[in-house]
Design a protein around this motif. Structure first.
Motif, PDB file in Angstrom:
ATOM      1  N   ILE A 256       0.804  -1.222   0.000  1.00 14.27           N
ATOM      2  CA  ILE A 256       0.000   0.000   0.000  1.00 14.27           C
ATOM      3  C   ILE A 256       0.841   1.278   0.000  1.00 14.27           C
ATOM      4  N   GLY A 257       2.121   1.203  -0.281  1.00 13.51           N
ATOM      5  CA  GLY A 257       2.937   2.406  -0.412  1.00 13.51           C
ATOM      6  C   GLY A 257       3.456   2.934   0.909  1.00 13.51           C
ATOM      7  N   PHE A 258       4.086   4.111   0.839  1.00 13.36           N
ATOM      8  CA  PHE A 258       4.812   4.652   1.988  1.00 13.36           C
ATOM      9  C   PHE A 258       3.998   5.618   2.843  1.00 13.36           C
ATOM     10  N   GLY A 259       2.969   6.261   2.288  1.00 17.29           N
ATOM     11  CA  GLY A 259       2.296   7.337   3.002  1.00 17.29           C
ATOM     12  C   GLY A 259       1.717   6.921   4.332  1.00 17.29           C
ATOM     13  N   LEU A 260       0.989   5.794   4.367  1.00 18.20           N
ATOM     14  CA  LEU A 260       0.361   5.357   5.616  1.00 18.20           C
ATOM     15  C   LEU A 260       1.409   4.962   6.654  1.00 18.20           C
ATOM     16  N   SER A 261       2.455   4.259   6.207  1.00 21.26           N
ATOM     17  CA  SER A 261       3.506   3.831   7.136  1.00 21.26           C
ATOM     18  C   SER A 261       4.263   5.019   7.708  1.00 21.26           C
ATOM     19  N   TYR A 262       4.386   6.092   6.921  1.00 21.04           N
ATOM     20  CA  TYR A 262       5.136   7.253   7.386  1.00 21.04           C
ATOM     21  C   TYR A 262       4.325   8.157   8.308  1.00 21.04           C
ATOM     22  N   VAL A 263       3.007   8.204   8.111  1.00 20.10           N
ATOM     23  CA  VAL A 263       2.204   9.115   8.923  1.00 20.10           C
ATOM     24  C   VAL A 263       1.742   8.476  10.233  1.00 20.10           C
ATOM     25  N   LEU A 264       1.623   7.152  10.286  1.00 19.17           N
ATOM     26  CA  LEU A 264       1.140   6.506  11.504  1.00 19.17           C
ATOM     27  C   LEU A 264       2.040   6.786  12.715  1.00 19.17           C
ATOM     28  N   PRO A 265       3.380   6.768  12.600  1.00 18.64           N
ATOM     29  CA  PRO A 265       4.199   7.123  13.767  1.00 18.64           C
ATOM     30  C   PRO A 265       3.957   8.541  14.268  1.00 18.64           C
ATOM     31  N   ILE A 266       3.605   9.466  13.371  1.00 18.49           N
ATOM     32  CA  ILE A 266       3.330  10.838  13.807  1.00 18.49           C
ATOM     33  C   ILE A 266       2.068  10.863  14.654  1.00 18.49           C
ATOM     34  N   ILE A 267       1.036  10.177  14.193  1.00 20.47           N
ATOM     35  CA  ILE A 267      -0.201  10.100  14.972  1.00 20.47           C
ATOM     36  C   ILE A 267       0.064   9.458  16.332  1.00 20.47           C
ATOM     37  N   ALA A 268       0.805   8.352  16.334  1.00 14.14           N
ATOM     38  CA  ALA A 268       1.105   7.662  17.591  1.00 14.14           C
ATOM     39  C   ALA A 268       1.938   8.539  18.523  1.00 14.14           C
ATOM     40  N   ALA A 269       2.872   9.312  17.959  1.00 18.64           N
ATOM     41  CA  ALA A 269       3.697  10.193  18.789  1.00 18.64           C
ATOM     42  C   ALA A 269       2.851  11.293  19.419  1.00 18.64           C
ATOM     43  N   ILE A 270       1.933  11.851  18.664  1.00 19.72           N
ATOM     44  CA  ILE A 270       1.044  12.889  19.196  1.00 19.72           C
ATOM     45  C   ILE A 270       0.200  12.336  20.341  1.00 19.72           C
ATOM     46  N   LEU A 271      -0.300  11.125  20.174  1.00 16.16           N
ATOM     47  CA  LEU A 271      -1.181  10.544  21.185  1.00 16.16           C
ATOM     48  C   LEU A 271      -0.435  10.012  22.399  1.00 16.16           C
ATOM     49  N   SER A 272       0.830   9.632  22.232  1.00 13.67           N
ATOM     50  CA  SER A 272       1.565   8.994  23.327  1.00 13.67           C
ATOM     51  C   SER A 272       2.447   9.947  24.107  1.00 13.67           C
ATOM     52  N   THR A 273       2.786  11.108  23.550  1.00 13.47           N
ATOM     53  CA  THR A 273       3.668  12.045  24.239  1.00 13.47           C
ATOM     54  C   THR A 273       2.913  12.778  25.337  1.00 13.47           C
ATOM     55  N   HIS A 274       3.559  12.935  26.476  1.00 12.71           N
ATOM     56  CA  HIS A 274       2.969  13.635  27.617  1.00 12.71           C
ATOM     57  C   HIS A 274       2.463  15.006  27.180  1.00 12.71           C
ATOM     58  N   ASP A 275       1.308  15.420  27.692  1.00 11.69           N
ATOM     59  CA  ASP A 275       0.722  16.676  27.222  1.00 11.69           C
ATOM     60  C   ASP A 275       1.503  17.906  27.669  1.00 11.69           C
ATOM     61  N   ALA A 276       2.544  17.732  28.489  1.00 12.35           N
ATOM     62  CA  ALA A 276       3.446  18.825  28.820  1.00 12.35           C
ATOM     63  C   ALA A 276       4.857  18.537  28.306  1.00 12.35           C
ATOM     64  N   GLY A 277       4.960  17.572  27.392  1.00 10.68           N
ATOM     65  CA  GLY A 277       6.260  17.164  26.897  1.00 10.68           C
ATOM     66  C   GLY A 277       6.663  17.877  25.617  1.00 10.68           C
ATOM     67  N   THR A 278       7.642  17.261  24.911  1.00  5.50           N
ATOM     68  CA  THR A 278       8.213  17.845  23.702  1.00  5.50           C
ATOM     69  C   THR A 278       8.125  16.849  22.558  1.00  5.50           C
ATOM     70  N   LEU A 279       7.680  17.337  21.405  1.00  5.73           N
ATOM     71  CA  LEU A 279       7.592  16.529  20.195  1.00  5.73           C
ATOM     72  C   LEU A 279       8.394  17.202  19.094  1.00  5.73           C
ATOM     73  N   ILE A 280       9.295  16.443  18.461  1.00  2.00           N
ATOM     74  CA  ILE A 280      10.082  16.932  17.328  1.00  2.00           C
ATOM     75  C   ILE A 280       9.822  16.017  16.137  1.00  2.00           C
ATOM     76  N   VAL A 281       9.389  16.586  15.028  1.00  2.00           N
ATOM     77  CA  VAL A 281       9.083  15.802  13.832  1.00  2.00           C
ATOM     78  C   VAL A 281       9.760  16.445  12.624  1.00  2.00           C
ATOM     79  N   GLU A 282      10.524  15.655  11.899  1.00  2.00           N
ATOM     80  CA  GLU A 282      11.143  16.119  10.664  1.00  2.00           C
ATOM     81  C   GLU A 282      10.301  15.686   9.471  1.00  2.00           C
ATOM     82  N   ASN A 283       9.990  16.637   8.615  1.00  2.00           N
ATOM     83  CA  ASN A 283       9.285  16.383   7.357  1.00  2.00           C
ATOM     84  C   ASN A 283       8.061  15.481   7.517  1.00  2.00           C
ATOM     85  N   PRO A 284       7.077  15.899   8.301  1.00  2.00           N
ATOM     86  CA  PRO A 284       5.880  15.066   8.466  1.00  2.00           C
ATOM     87  C   PRO A 284       5.088  14.898   7.183  1.00  2.00           C
TER      88      PRO A 284
END
Length: 382
Positions: A256-284
């Motif tokens: 099914i290509g790269f798009g879904l595999s590349y965006v799912l970690p971003i969604i998971a990072a947003i949901l799993s990172t502490h709401d007072a923490g830090t998120l760094i994402v390169e080229n989402p």
């Protein structure tokens, strides 16, 4: 939240100050200094203890491989890198020096010049307080690795997102909820988002996997995932569907290509990172259609709304416009967003940074030459 950062002597960042917001978008041409800013944060983190103490700046490590002092020092830095971090009313100053010796004239470590203050918890704490996703994320695979027992400096998903599948599989098995995200999820309802598009994205529950699936389908319409862990084989497996009717079976990511595999970690990072923490994402935006690039911009705006401080490096005008839409539709306050436009001054071998803010209607405070104006330039020539 980190209020401001001043950097001196690191690569092309001769001396620059950044007045930060909750959502910080780094834009500009290639090799203009965007990655150097993020690398400074990564170097501080990989050099600190869990308590935030730094004895020396480690140029080689899990988060960033910087090489030697000659690789990272600005030509006029006098073998020093200085970092000033303001967190609330407190200001912490870090000074590191590359010491010469007969046995090591070009060290891979810069020694602290004096007793240093502690690094803010947002950059030093282990666990889910910090998430970093590299531009080179793990793409479609038949199998994915299980999470290690030790805490990774990059966060629970790994810097390439390699542990995302195992993390989501365990979240599904335990019915894990999204910690600290209820208020933000309630903002992403049909009534708020209908001005962005007509999709109904009402979020009625806070369990991790259903929410991640709902967000995946919002970014890539019709897409869903399922994740399973096979501890006896030390692997996790992922399946995707792209079927709005829900009648088709899931397929392997390799179909099914790269798009879904590349965006799912971003969604998971947003949901799993502490709401007072830090998120760094390169080229989402990598491997995403422009429609989905805009959606991920709006989602990143929503993620930063209630406290999570987010740093994003991007080359996508669609993502930038998605953030602007998030501001216009009250998913994040205009005062919480910063755009940092990087340019290179070839005469001084240094970066120049212009800070752009967003108005409440989504318009920008300025639109300098070179800031996502290529389509207008090309159309004018056509």
């Amino acid at each position: 939240m980190i209020r401001s950062i001043t950097l001196s002597g690191f690569k092309s960042l001769k001396r620059l100050s950044f007045d930060l917001g909750k959502l910080n978008i780094l834009v500009g041409a290639n090799a203009s200094g965007k990655s150097s800013f993020l690398q400074t944060l990564l170097l501080l983190r990989q050099s600190s203890t869990p308590e935030g103490l730094i004895q020396s700046l480690q140029l080689s490590g899990e988060l960033f491989e910087g090489g030697t002092a000659a690789d990272v020092l600005h030509p006029e830095a006098e073998r020093r890198i200085d970092v000033e971090i303001a967190e609330g009313a407190a200001i912490s100053q870090f000074q590191f020096e590359a010491l010469r010796s007969d046995t090591d004239p070009n060290p891979r470590t810069l020694v602290a010049r004096s007793a240093l203050p502690k690094l803010p918890i947002e950059l030093s704490e282990r666990g889910n307080w910090f998430s970093y996703l590299n531009a080179e994320r793990v793409g479609p695979r038949v199998n994915y690795p299980l999470s290690p027992n030790e805490a990774k400096l990059s966060g629970v998903l790994g810097k390439h997102g390699e542990f995302t599948t195992a993390y989501l599989a365990r979240a599904h098995a335990s019915s894990a909820t999204v910690s600290g995200w209820d208020a933000r999820l309630n903002q992403l309802t049909f009534s708020q988002s209908k001005n962005i598009d007509p999709a109904d994205v009402t979020l009625a529950q806070s369990q991790m996997v259903p929410v991640a699936n709902l967000l995946l389908g919002w970014i890539i319409p019709g897409a869903t995932f399922d994740a399973s862990e096979h501890a006896s084989m030390d692997t996790a497996q992922l399946g995707f569907t792209r079927d709005a009717t829900g009648t088709k079976a899931s397929v392997r990511p390799t179909h099914i290509g790269f798009g879904l595999s590349y965006v799912l970690p971003i969604i998971a990072a947003i949901l799993s990172t502490h709401d007072a923490g830090t998120l760094i994402v390169e080229n989402p935006e990598a491997h995403l259609h422009p429609f989905s690039q805009s959606r991920i911009g709006s989602l990143l705006g929503l993620a930063a709304k209630d406290g999570m401080q987010t740093f994003v490096e991007t080359h996508s005008d669609h993502l930038v416009n998605g953030v602007r839409l998030a501001v216009k539709n009250n998913l994040i306050a205009a005062s919480d967003v910063r755009f940092f436009f990087f340019e290179k001054n070839p005469d001084a071998d240094s970066s120049i940074v212009t800070t752009l803010t967003v108005e409440e209607d989504g318009s920008l405070s300025d639109w300098p030459a070179g800031f996502f104006d290529q389509i207008e330039n090309d159309l004018a020539r056509l």
